[in-house]
Write an enzyme that holds these catalytic residues in place. Structure first.
Site, PDB file in Angstrom:
ATOM      1  N   THR A  17       4.000  -3.054   2.361  1.00  0.00           N
ATOM      2  CA  THR A  17       3.896  -3.503   0.966  1.00  0.00           C
ATOM      3  C   THR A  17       4.234  -4.983   0.850  1.00  0.00           C
ATOM      4  O   THR A  17       3.547  -5.735   0.154  1.00  0.00           O
ATOM      5  CB  THR A  17       4.820  -2.667   0.065  1.00  0.00           C
ATOM      6  OG1 THR A  17       4.426  -1.291   0.134  1.00  0.00           O
ATOM      7  CG2 THR A  17       4.738  -3.126  -1.380  1.00  0.00           C
ATOM      8  N   LYS A  38      -3.535   2.179  -2.796  1.00  0.00           N
ATOM      9  CA  LYS A  38      -2.650   2.934  -1.896  1.00  0.00           C
ATOM     10  C   LYS A  38      -2.994   4.403  -2.086  1.00  0.00           C
ATOM     11  O   LYS A  38      -2.509   5.047  -3.027  1.00  0.00           O
ATOM     12  CB  LYS A  38      -1.179   2.665  -2.199  1.00  0.00           C
ATOM     13  CG  LYS A  38      -0.241   3.273  -1.172  1.00  0.00           C
ATOM     14  CD  LYS A  38       1.183   2.799  -1.359  1.00  0.00           C
ATOM     15  CE  LYS A  38       2.128   3.457  -0.345  1.00  0.00           C
ATOM     16  NZ  LYS A  38       1.899   2.988   1.036  1.00  0.00           N
ATOM     17  N   GLY A 116      -1.845   1.835   3.903  1.00  0.00           N
ATOM     18  CA  GLY A 116      -1.601   3.151   4.448  1.00  0.00           C
ATOM     19  C   GLY A 116      -0.191   3.639   4.160  1.00  0.00           C
ATOM     20  O   GLY A 116       0.608   2.962   3.507  1.00  0.00           O
ATOM     21  N   ALA A 117       0.112   4.823   4.664  1.00  0.00           N
ATOM     22  CA  ALA A 117       1.443   5.413   4.533  1.00  0.00           C
ATOM     23  C   ALA A 117       2.008   5.629   5.929  1.00  0.00           C
ATOM     24  O   ALA A 117       1.387   6.300   6.760  1.00  0.00           O
ATOM     25  CB  ALA A 117       1.365   6.742   3.778  1.00  0.00           C
ATOM     26  N   GLY A 118       3.153   5.026   6.213  1.00  0.00           N
ATOM     27  CA  GLY A 118       3.743   5.155   7.539  1.00  0.00           C
ATOM     28  C   GLY A 118       2.929   4.453   8.606  1.00  0.00           C
ATOM     29  O   GLY A 118       2.254   3.461   8.347  1.00  0.00           O
TER      30      GLY A 118
END
Length: 214
Positions: A17, A38, A116-118
């Site tokens: 972020t 996101k 992305g996430a992680g």
């Protein structure tokens, strides 16, 4: 110019972020109308923290995004702080819906940053991982790596995962952990191993230029 950029990282808590926010600032300086997306955020109590930050910053520079709500930018929001596959529980993550949302957002900007996430191998479905989103969204990946002790291993493994998928990518170091010792502990190897090392805090302009011109 590249239309979509997928911001990924070696793991969670690396600074995706922060990196996206930094690149949004660079877009504003360059007169590029940027957008944010996101697809999934987990560990949410009230509002998606990362998605809210991204949308607010984007709205400062792109009037077209002022009509969007955080629900538009973060379609899937789960309370459990876990990988999407686990956090979603019995819910389904609809890839077609995510593509539809991305297409809507993309119309209001010159470049769409998809966060992305992680890390790359975080599961979204039984056979879908975060790395697969890069091809699903037809985006150029930017791998954000940490500066802490142990980052060499994490960085090389993530790069290998991208290479195994035949993905052309750019990468940069987010200099925030062990930043005083990074140039003694990690940088000597990077300098000998890589032809170029871009550090987010000082090379954001160059990073953006490489992303949009490839």
């Amino acid at each position: 110019m590249i239309k979509r950029v997928f911001i990924t990282a070696t793991n969670t808590g690396i600074g995706k972020t922060f990196s996206t926010l930094t690149l949004l600032n660079e877009c504003e300086k360059a007169g590029i109308k940027a957008g944010v997306f996101k697809p999934i955020e987990t560990g949410i109590t009230d509002n998606p923290e990362d998605g809210t930050k991204l949308l607010k910053k984007c709205q400062e520079f792109n009037n077209c995004f002022r009509k969007f709500m955080v629900e538009d930018v973060v379609p899937y929001r789960f309370s459990l702080p876990a990988a999407p596959y686990v956090a979603k529980k019995d819910n389904k993550i609809d890839i077609d819906l995510l593509l539809e949302k991305a297409n809507i957002l993309e119309k209001e900007c010159d470049i769409l940053f998809i966060e992305g996430a992680g890390g790359l191998m975080v599961p979204v479905g039984k056979d879908i991982f975060m790395i697969d989103f890069i091809n699903i969204f037809e985006a150029k990946p930017l791998l954000v790596t940490p500066s802490r002790l142990g980052c060499i291993n994490d960085t090389l493994l993530s790069m290998q995962a991208l290479a195994n998928k035949n993905l052309d990518f750019d990468w940069c170091v987010n200099l925030y952990e062990d930043k005083d010792s990074f140039f003694d502990i990690t940088f000597p190897f990077y300098k000998d191993y890589f032809s170029e090392i871009l550090i987010l805090q000082k090379d954001a302009k160059k990073i953006l230029k490489r992303l949009i011109n490839e």
